[in-house]
Design a protein around this motif. Structure first.
Motif, short mmCIF file in Angstrom:
data_model
loop_
_atom_site.label_atom_id
_atom_site.label_comp_id
_atom_site.label_asym_id
_atom_site.label_seq_id
_atom_site.Cartn_x
_atom_site.Cartn_y
_atom_site.Cartn_z
N GLY A 27 0.83 -1.20 0.00
CA GLY A 27 0.00 0.00 0.00
C GLY A 27 0.86 1.24 0.00
O GLY A 27 2.06 1.18 0.28
N GLU A 28 0.23 2.37 -0.31
CA GLU A 28 0.94 3.65 -0.40
C GLU A 28 1.62 4.00 0.93
O GLU A 28 1.23 3.48 1.99
N SER A 29 2.59 4.91 0.82
CA SER A 29 3.31 5.35 2.00
C SER A 29 2.37 6.01 3.02
O SER A 29 1.46 6.73 2.64
N SER A 30 2.60 5.72 4.28
CA SER A 30 1.91 6.31 5.43
C SER A 30 0.39 6.07 5.47
O SER A 30 -0.35 6.87 6.02
N VAL A 31 -0.06 4.95 4.92
CA VAL A 31 -1.47 4.57 5.08
C VAL A 31 -1.67 3.78 6.38
O VAL A 31 -2.80 3.62 6.83
N GLY A 32 -0.57 3.29 6.94
CA GLY A 32 -0.67 2.61 8.23
C GLY A 32 -0.34 1.12 8.20
O GLY A 32 -0.79 0.37 9.06
N LYS A 33 0.45 0.71 7.22
CA LYS A 33 0.81 -0.71 7.13
C LYS A 33 1.56 -1.17 8.39
O LYS A 33 1.18 -2.15 9.02
N HIS A 46 1.86 3.78 17.72
CA HIS A 46 2.65 5.00 17.84
C HIS A 46 2.07 6.04 16.89
O HIS A 46 1.91 5.76 15.70
N GLU A 47 1.79 7.20 17.41
CA GLU A 47 1.24 8.27 16.57
C GLU A 47 2.18 8.52 15.38
O GLU A 47 1.74 8.69 14.26
N TYR A 48 3.47 8.54 15.66
CA TYR A 48 4.43 8.71 14.58
C TYR A 48 5.25 7.43 14.42
O TYR A 48 6.20 7.19 15.15
N GLN A 49 4.83 6.61 13.50
CA GLN A 49 5.50 5.34 13.25
C GLN A 49 6.64 5.59 12.26
O GLN A 49 6.45 6.24 11.25
N GLU A 50 7.82 5.10 12.58
CA GLU A 50 8.96 5.30 11.67
C GLU A 50 8.65 4.78 10.27
O GLU A 50 7.99 3.76 10.13
N SER A 51 9.13 5.48 9.25
CA SER A 51 8.88 4.99 7.90
C SER A 51 9.70 3.71 7.67
O SER A 51 10.85 3.62 8.07
N THR A 52 9.06 2.74 7.04
CA THR A 52 9.71 1.44 6.81
C THR A 52 10.59 1.54 5.56
O THR A 52 10.15 2.03 4.54
N ILE A 53 11.81 1.07 5.69
CA ILE A 53 12.70 1.05 4.52
C ILE A 53 12.90 -0.41 4.13
O ILE A 53 13.21 -1.24 4.98
N GLY A 54 12.73 -0.71 2.86
CA GLY A 54 12.86 -2.09 2.41
C GLY A 54 11.70 -2.90 2.97
O GLY A 54 10.55 -2.60 2.69
N ALA A 55 12.02 -3.89 3.78
CA ALA A 55 10.95 -4.71 4.34
C ALA A 55 11.27 -5.04 5.79
O ALA A 55 12.43 -5.21 6.15
N ALA A 56 10.23 -5.11 6.62
CA ALA A 56 10.41 -5.48 8.02
C ALA A 56 9.69 -6.80 8.25
O ALA A 56 8.63 -7.04 7.69
N PHE A 57 10.28 -7.63 9.10
CA PHE A 57 9.73 -8.97 9.33
C PHE A 57 9.23 -9.14 10.75
O PHE A 57 9.92 -8.78 11.70
N LEU A 58 8.03 -9.66 10.89
CA LEU A 58 7.49 -9.97 12.22
C LEU A 58 6.63 -11.22 12.12
O LEU A 58 6.17 -11.59 11.03
N THR A 59 6.41 -11.86 13.25
CA THR A 59 5.52 -13.02 13.24
C THR A 59 4.46 -12.89 14.33
O THR A 59 4.68 -12.22 15.33
N GLN A 60 3.34 -13.50 14.09
CA GLN A 60 2.30 -13.57 15.11
C GLN A 60 1.46 -14.82 14.85
O GLN A 60 1.23 -15.20 13.69
N THR A 61 1.03 -15.44 15.94
CA THR A 61 0.24 -16.66 15.81
C THR A 61 -1.15 -16.42 16.36
O THR A 61 -1.30 -15.81 17.43
#
Lengths: 211, 342
Positions: A27-33, A46-61
């Motif tokens: 999705g477009e930048s700063s839509v809230g991904k 976080h009201e101001y979430q750092e902009s993601t560069i490249g890709a960030a990895f997380l897991t959840q079950t």
């Protein structure tokens, strides 16, 4: 950090199946991904979430009846010029959440382009969910629910309006995806990223259906 | 500096994470402060003989051992060729670029990213002077590089430059020297340079750490998932801050090949941890955790080893690989567009 990814189950209960799925956020930048992921994985905002560069990895079950569904989440950079890297991020994904900002019509158009691209180029059978985020800014809305709903219906997408800020529909959208994903081995068409394992010694014994 | 060991923020204003290892940090800092004091004395005597910081082999060695914090701003400007760039375009350039109008869309993306740049840093709080300065720097940069405009990632670089130089005009020149001279085409609209360099990196890993290369392929993990941020942010927001600054010292002097060294050092040092990962998920977690380990925190040893353990990495090799990868990409693009026509 890695502990969070370990599926939990109540004491004494017989372990059920664990399914792992690769999910990508686009999705477009700063839509809230990243904010959606942060809310889903850590319950934070976080009201101001750092902009993601490249890709960030997380897991959840999450748990659906006796099945533990583990999401391997790839959160991506939204700026248009990062687009050329996107195919590497969504390759092999079984699920995608395409996010737009309900207060910004342009981001909805961009979301439609992502959907088109995924339908054309991603893993066949990929489950796509459309998320109209920033529902907390409902009074500033410029994308009408009807419009997105119709679009989603016509394109066979899951659709929800979400708010990472208030947490509205955040778990729900992941849950809806988990429900729609095929969890029996016979329907396994995707290649990488999709693994179905028996949970005892799960880390060690990737069963034959995994790959 | 010593008090920061016990503070929740470091000396650069960054909030320490909740799981910050104060014990390990104190161990490192105690030794490193002694080292820094010694180095500062040596730099003072170097400055007597080479006040302009003219490039020579002695200076190169000195830069590898770290530029003292107080000298970093001017040091980076001199060793990187920033001063030359400034002399070439004239010292008025920054003022002029601030007055030059830029594309509204570009301006809006910058505006959105300003509060999203180091939001946890005490020097980048809402409406702070630093936020305003960062906005001006990025706009001025976009004005003099309309083909690039603004690429996400430049905010982190400019932000860190600002924290170190504490001077927005220096920051503007350093950003220009990085983007226009040191890094080939990383931030352009197609980001070709960074895509090429990630592939170059993957070939270097294949050469220097073939097992890890094979393992990445076996687990179907493309290097782009891991290394994009490394290259775009020049390891800021990746490595511990002190280590990032030491990397930047070398980067400003020696150029973009330093980035490959850093990446190779991480891969080589954590080879066994990476090889132990059995799926893409644990591999991704592993890459996230290795940069926070004591080894990269211990910047002095890290930098030293990156020059001794990786072996030679001549610019000619990097350039050959870049050419090779670019040619392959062009050929592949041609054949896809041909197929499309058919």
């Amino acid at each position: 950090m890695a502990n969070r990814a370990v599926p939990q189950r109540p004491n004494g209960q017989t372990p059920g199946k664990i399914c792992q799925f690769k999910l990508v956020l686009l999705g477009e930048s700063s839509v809230g991904k990243s904010s959606l992921v942060l809310r889903f994985v850590k319950g934070q905002f976080h009201e101001y979430q750092e902009s993601t560069i490249g890709a960030a990895f997380l897991t959840q079950t999450i748990h659906l009846n006796d099945v533990a569904v583990k999401f391997e989440i790839w959160d991506t950079a939204g700026q248009e010029r990062y687009h050329s890297l996107a195919p590497m991020y969504y390759r092999g994904a079984q699920a995608a959440i395409v996010v737009y900002d309900i207060t910004n019509q342009d981001t909805f158009e961009r979301a439609k382009n992502w959907v088109k691209e995924l339908q054309r180029q991603a893993t066949p059978g990929i489950v796509i969910a459309l998320a109209g985020n920033k529902l907390d800014l409902n009074t500033m809305r410029s994308v009408q629910t009807d419009e997105s709903q119709t679009y989603a219906y016509e394109n066979g997408l899951l659709f929800m309006e979400t708010s990472a800020k208030t947490s509205a529909n955040v778990t729900e959208i992941f849950k809806a995806i988990a429900e729609k994903l095929p969890k029996n081995e016979t329907t396994n068409t995707a290649g990488q990223g999709r693994r179905l394992v028996e949970s005892e010694g799960a880390n060690k014994s990737l069963s034959s259906c995994c790959k | 500096m010593t008090t920061s060991t016990f503070s929740k923020t470091d000396e650069y204003g960054f909030k320490r994470p909740d799981d910050f290892d104060y014990l390990e940090y104190e161990k490192f800092m105690t030794a490193y402060l002694n080292y820094l004091t010694r180095r500062n004395m040596e730099w003072i005597s170097l400055m007597i003989y080479n006040p302009q910081l003219k490039r020579n082999s002695k200076l190169k060695k000195f830069v590898r051992t770290g530029i003292p914090l107080i000298l970093r701003g001017p040091g980076w400007i001199s060793v990187s060729g920033g001063q030359k760039l400034k002399d070439k375009y004239g010292s008025n350039t920054y003022r002029q670029m601030l007055d030059k109008p830029i594309n509204e869309d570009v301006k809006n993306i910058i505006l959105v990213d300003i509060p999203r740049t180091y939001p946890d840093n005490i020097y980048f709080q809402p409406n702070s002077d630093n936020q305003k300065a960062l906005f001006r720097i990025l706009c001025a940069f976009a004005a003099c590089n309309p083909d690039i405009g603004y690429c996400q990632g430049l905010n982190y670089i400019a932000g860190l430059l600002l924290l170190i130089t504490k001077n927005e005009e220096s920051c503007f020149w350093l950003l220009r020297v990085l983007v226009e001279n040191i890094l080939p085409d990383y931030y352009s609209k197609t980001m070709d340079g960074v895509i090429v360099d990630i592939e170059v990196f993957s070939r270097l890993v294949k050469k220097k750490c073939p097992e890890v290369s094979k393992h990445m392929i076996a687990l179907e993990m493309p290097w782009a998932l891991v290394a994009t941020k490394w290259f775009i942010c020049l390891f800021s927001e990746v490595l511990p801050i002190e280590t990032t600054l030491r990397v930047w010292d070398c980067l400003f002097y020696e150029g973009s090949k330093i980035l490959f060294r850093v990446g190779l050092m991480l891969v080589k040092h954590y080879k066994h941890d990476l090889l132990a990962c059995e799926d893409i998920s644990s591999l991704a977690e592993c890459f996230k955790s290795i940069v926070q380990q004591p080894f990269p925190l211990n910047c002095h040893i890290f930098i030293k080893q990156m020059f001794t353990e990786i072996g030679s990495l001549p610019m000619s090799l990097i350039n050959d690989l870049r050419k090779q990868v670019t040619a392959e990409r062009n050929a592949a693009n041609k054949s896809t567009s041909k197929n499309k026509k058919v």
